[in-house]
Design an enzyme around this catalytic site. Sequence first.
Site, PDB file in Angstrom:
ATOM      1  N   GLU A  14       3.281   0.474   1.106  1.00 40.01           N
ATOM      2  CA  GLU A  14       3.443   1.891   1.409  1.00 40.01           C
ATOM      3  C   GLU A  14       3.366   2.083   2.912  1.00 40.01           C
ATOM      4  O   GLU A  14       2.448   1.568   3.565  1.00 40.01           O
ATOM      5  CB  GLU A  14       2.350   2.716   0.718  1.00 40.01           C
ATOM      6  CG  GLU A  14       2.599   4.201   0.795  1.00 40.01           C
ATOM      7  CD  GLU A  14       1.874   4.954  -0.315  1.00 40.01           C
ATOM      8  OE1 GLU A  14       1.924   6.194  -0.297  1.00 40.01           O
ATOM      9  OE2 GLU A  14       1.264   4.307  -1.179  1.00 40.01           O
ATOM     10  N   GLY A  15       4.352   2.762   3.478  1.00 40.53           N
ATOM     11  CA  GLY A  15       4.379   2.995   4.914  1.00 40.53           C
ATOM     12  C   GLY A  15       3.867   4.369   5.262  1.00 40.53           C
ATOM     13  O   GLY A  15       3.284   5.072   4.418  1.00 40.53           O
ATOM     14  N   TYR A  17       5.439   7.121   5.828  1.00 37.31           N
ATOM     15  CA  TYR A  17       6.070   8.233   5.118  1.00 37.31           C
ATOM     16  C   TYR A  17       6.848   7.796   3.883  1.00 37.31           C
ATOM     17  O   TYR A  17       7.663   8.542   3.379  1.00 37.31           O
ATOM     18  CB  TYR A  17       7.043   8.959   6.059  1.00 37.31           C
ATOM     19  CG  TYR A  17       6.366   9.706   7.184  1.00 37.31           C
ATOM     20  CD1 TYR A  17       5.251  10.499   6.944  1.00 37.31           C
ATOM     21  CD2 TYR A  17       6.848   9.612   8.482  1.00 37.31           C
ATOM     22  CE1 TYR A  17       4.632  11.185   7.974  1.00 37.31           C
ATOM     23  CE2 TYR A  17       6.238  10.298   9.523  1.00 37.31           C
ATOM     24  CZ  TYR A  17       5.131  11.087   9.264  1.00 37.31           C
ATOM     25  OH  TYR A  17       4.521  11.759  10.289  1.00 37.31           O
ATOM     26  N   GLY A  18       6.613   6.586   3.406  1.00 35.92           N
ATOM     27  CA  GLY A  18       7.397   6.164   2.257  1.00 35.92           C
ATOM     28  C   GLY A  18       6.810   4.978   1.528  1.00 35.92           C
ATOM     29  O   GLY A  18       5.953   4.260   2.046  1.00 35.92           O
ATOM     30  N   VAL A  20       7.471   1.311  -0.474  1.00 35.60           N
ATOM     31  CA  VAL A  20       8.381   0.175  -0.310  1.00 35.60           C
ATOM     32  C   VAL A  20       8.404  -0.629  -1.602  1.00 35.60           C
ATOM     33  O   VAL A  20       7.360  -0.960  -2.173  1.00 35.60           O
ATOM     34  CB  VAL A  20       7.961  -0.723   0.864  1.00 35.60           C
ATOM     35  CG1 VAL A  20       8.991  -1.846   1.067  1.00 35.60           C
ATOM     36  CG2 VAL A  20       7.805   0.094   2.150  1.00 35.60           C
ATOM     37  N   ASP A 124       1.980   2.940  15.570  1.00 37.61           N
ATOM     38  CA  ASP A 124       1.181   2.537  14.406  1.00 37.61           C
ATOM     39  C   ASP A 124       1.206   1.021  14.236  1.00 37.61           C
ATOM     40  O   ASP A 124       1.437   0.507  13.135  1.00 37.61           O
ATOM     41  CB  ASP A 124       1.685   3.229  13.136  1.00 37.61           C
ATOM     42  CG  ASP A 124       0.685   3.136  11.988  1.00 37.61           C
ATOM     43  OD1 ASP A 124      -0.508   2.890  12.252  1.00 37.61           O
ATOM     44  OD2 ASP A 124       1.091   3.304  10.814  1.00 37.61           O
TER      45      ASP A 124
END
Length: 291
Positions: A14-15, A17-18, A20, A124
């Site tokens: 998980e990034g 804003y999304g 994976v 980040d």
Amino acid sequence: MVQYIYKRHDKIGEGAYGEVYKGQHLSNNETVALKRIKKHVPGAEIREISLLQGMQHENIVRLLEVQKTETDLYLIFKYLDIDFNEYIKLHSDFEKDPRDIKRFLHQILRGIAYCHSRSVLHRDLKPKNLLVDRSTTTLKLADFGLAREFSINVRTYTPKVGTLLYRAPEILLGSTDYSTPVDVWSVGCIFAEMVNRKPLFRGNCQTDQLHMIFSMLGTPNEDTWPGVTSLPDFILWSHNLTSKDLATVVPNLEPSGVDLLSKMLCMDPNKRITAESALEHEYFTKDGFVP
């Protein structure tokens, strides 16, 4: 439509804003990574797509294409099966070979120097946002969800970026006028983590993180960091914390590495070494190091 071109498998991460997922191209069976952008983050997908489409570098994850469905937006990347955090855990003797540390640090710096040359802040950087191609031991910067372009004309950014353990002190102190040094600080934290096999500063909140940084590097003042007392969240500590000898913090790091680390973790961002200059440091240039 992505559901007809790619088959989506298990979630792998998980990034910013999304989410994976591991995926597979239905025509050629190529394994890919599918990043599904969360719909409730307006503008994030456009920024990340535009930044990644403009960057082509060996040490930056490559965006293959963008696919839209009726409900979702997917960014398609080459699949890399392990992040740097897991890579270090799997190699129990990783820190015992200084050449490995040197090689990976050089790759991180190359990737971030390229970003900065194209006026892009990552914002980040952390081991989980670095991916490794195990077949070639090539490291790639990933997850540009918090990245943005910077300009000398626009220097007001949100202070709510970056993972706490790798967040630069100027951001922790509430600065909205920051630039490329914030990424270099994060790389310095990753460098120390490679050597020690554990995070350098492990605060549990913003104030605790600052206290840990000041306990190691000394409480900043107007002499050591001009302008620091005017930052929004600057705290006048009841006692003045003095800096430690950095060589005792990373005892397994050679002297030239300690010198580079001290320049990357310089509290005053205006005096912090740049990624480009770090690549020319003695730590890399001596002893016949080959990237």
